[in-house]
Write a protein that holds these residues in place. Sequence first.
Motif, PDB file in Angstrom:
ATOM      1  N   GLU A  79       0.831  -1.194   0.000  1.00  0.00           N
ATOM      2  CA  GLU A  79       0.000   0.000   0.000  1.00  0.00           C
ATOM      3  C   GLU A  79       0.870   1.250   0.000  1.00  0.00           C
ATOM      4  O   GLU A  79       2.067   1.180   0.282  1.00  0.00           O
ATOM      5  CB  GLU A  79      -0.923   0.013   1.227  1.00  0.00           C
ATOM      6  CG  GLU A  79      -0.141   0.054   2.537  1.00  0.00           C
ATOM      7  CD  GLU A  79      -0.951  -0.360   3.756  1.00  0.00           C
ATOM      8  OE1 GLU A  79      -1.929  -1.128   3.608  1.00  0.00           O
ATOM      9  OE2 GLU A  79      -0.592   0.071   4.855  1.00  0.00           O
ATOM     10  N   PRO A 114      -2.144  -1.238  -4.761  1.00  0.00           N
ATOM     11  CA  PRO A 114      -3.596  -1.288  -4.951  1.00  0.00           C
ATOM     12  C   PRO A 114      -4.418  -0.353  -4.064  1.00  0.00           C
ATOM     13  O   PRO A 114      -5.612  -0.210  -4.263  1.00  0.00           O
ATOM     14  CB  PRO A 114      -3.924  -2.747  -4.631  1.00  0.00           C
ATOM     15  CG  PRO A 114      -2.879  -3.141  -3.634  1.00  0.00           C
ATOM     16  CD  PRO A 114      -1.635  -2.400  -4.043  1.00  0.00           C
ATOM     17  N   LYS A 115      -3.792   0.255  -3.049  1.00  0.00           N
ATOM     18  CA  LYS A 115      -4.585   1.120  -2.174  1.00  0.00           C
ATOM     19  C   LYS A 115      -3.712   2.171  -1.493  1.00  0.00           C
ATOM     20  O   LYS A 115      -2.492   2.022  -1.392  1.00  0.00           O
ATOM     21  CB  LYS A 115      -5.327   0.305  -1.119  1.00  0.00           C
ATOM     22  CG  LYS A 115      -4.422  -0.452  -0.164  1.00  0.00           C
ATOM     23  CD  LYS A 115      -5.235  -1.304   0.792  1.00  0.00           C
ATOM     24  CE  LYS A 115      -4.335  -2.186   1.638  1.00  0.00           C
ATOM     25  NZ  LYS A 115      -5.098  -2.992   2.596  1.00  0.00           N
ATOM     26  N   GLU A 165      -8.857   4.102   4.071  1.00  0.00           N
ATOM     27  CA  GLU A 165      -8.180   3.602   2.874  1.00  0.00           C
ATOM     28  C   GLU A 165      -9.021   3.836   1.637  1.00  0.00           C
ATOM     29  O   GLU A 165     -10.255   3.976   1.716  1.00  0.00           O
ATOM     30  CB  GLU A 165      -7.819   2.118   3.005  1.00  0.00           C
ATOM     31  CG  GLU A 165      -8.949   1.158   2.778  1.00  0.00           C
ATOM     32  CD  GLU A 165      -8.480  -0.297   2.756  1.00  0.00           C
ATOM     33  OE1 GLU A 165      -7.488  -0.659   3.387  1.00  0.00           O
ATOM     34  OE2 GLU A 165      -9.151  -1.080   2.064  1.00  0.00           O
ATOM     35  N   LYS A 167      -9.168   2.186  -2.308  1.00  0.00           N
ATOM     36  CA  LYS A 167      -8.654   1.234  -3.281  1.00  0.00           C
ATOM     37  C   LYS A 167      -8.428   1.969  -4.601  1.00  0.00           C
ATOM     38  O   LYS A 167      -9.226   2.790  -5.010  1.00  0.00           O
ATOM     39  CB  LYS A 167      -9.623   0.074  -3.440  1.00  0.00           C
ATOM     40  CG  LYS A 167      -9.722  -0.758  -2.162  1.00  0.00           C
ATOM     41  CD  LYS A 167     -10.437  -2.046  -2.364  1.00  0.00           C
ATOM     42  CE  LYS A 167     -10.544  -2.925  -1.151  1.00  0.00           C
ATOM     43  NZ  LYS A 167     -10.060  -2.479   0.117  1.00  0.00           N
ATOM     44  N   ARG A 169      -7.820   1.767  -8.683  1.00  0.00           N
ATOM     45  CA  ARG A 169      -8.066   0.881  -9.833  1.00  0.00           C
ATOM     46  C   ARG A 169      -6.858   0.824 -10.725  1.00  0.00           C
ATOM     47  O   ARG A 169      -6.221   1.751 -11.038  1.00  0.00           O
ATOM     48  CB  ARG A 169      -9.254   1.375 -10.634  1.00  0.00           C
ATOM     49  CG  ARG A 169     -10.573   1.182  -9.897  1.00  0.00           C
ATOM     50  CD  ARG A 169     -11.720   1.704 -10.771  1.00  0.00           C
ATOM     51  NE  ARG A 169     -12.925   2.012 -10.067  1.00  0.00           N
ATOM     52  CZ  ARG A 169     -13.043   2.928  -9.092  1.00  0.00           C
ATOM     53  NH1 ARG A 169     -12.037   3.606  -8.679  1.00  0.00           N
ATOM     54  NH2 ARG A 169     -14.225   3.148  -8.542  1.00  0.00           N
TER      55      ARG A 169
END
Length: 169
Positions: A79, A114-115, A165, A167, A169
């Motif tokens: 992350e 991804p986040k 958080e 996410k 794309r």
Amino acid sequence: MITKATLENVSQLNTLINSAYRGESSKKGWTTEANILDGLRTTEEELSETILNPKNTVLKFTDNDQIIGCVLLVEKEKELYLGMLTVSPELQNSGVGKKLLQQAEIHAQALGLPKIVMTVISVRDELIAWYKRNGYEDTGAKEPFPASDVHIPITEEPLEFIVLEKKIR
């Protein structure tokens, strides 16, 4: 213009960050912590160490050679950690913070992460609501607020961090 901060920017960043989070000047903006914390938000030494760490990126938002906003991005294994999002108190609500958040997302995508994760002091309801409007969700996780000689609580309310958080794309 949003670019990567360097050691040459430390003094200006330090002034900006402390003016936006603490003391009388911060009360001009809505993101102040002056009603819950005393002391400094950061120091030039801390900022220099942060910028020198290869896992960290400090982005600065510059207008007319003045740094009016910044954000710390920390590359973690799975992350991107986002911290110290700062906009000059006089310029809050002008879209600078949102543009820095968008740039953080681009940075996360470039790193293949991804986040984006961040911690926010739990009593900062307006700020949490702003992050939620910008796509962040409360994970339900909590972290203790660090006791230190820099961040001095001046409220009776117990302080803790909530973890937000988004996410990517």
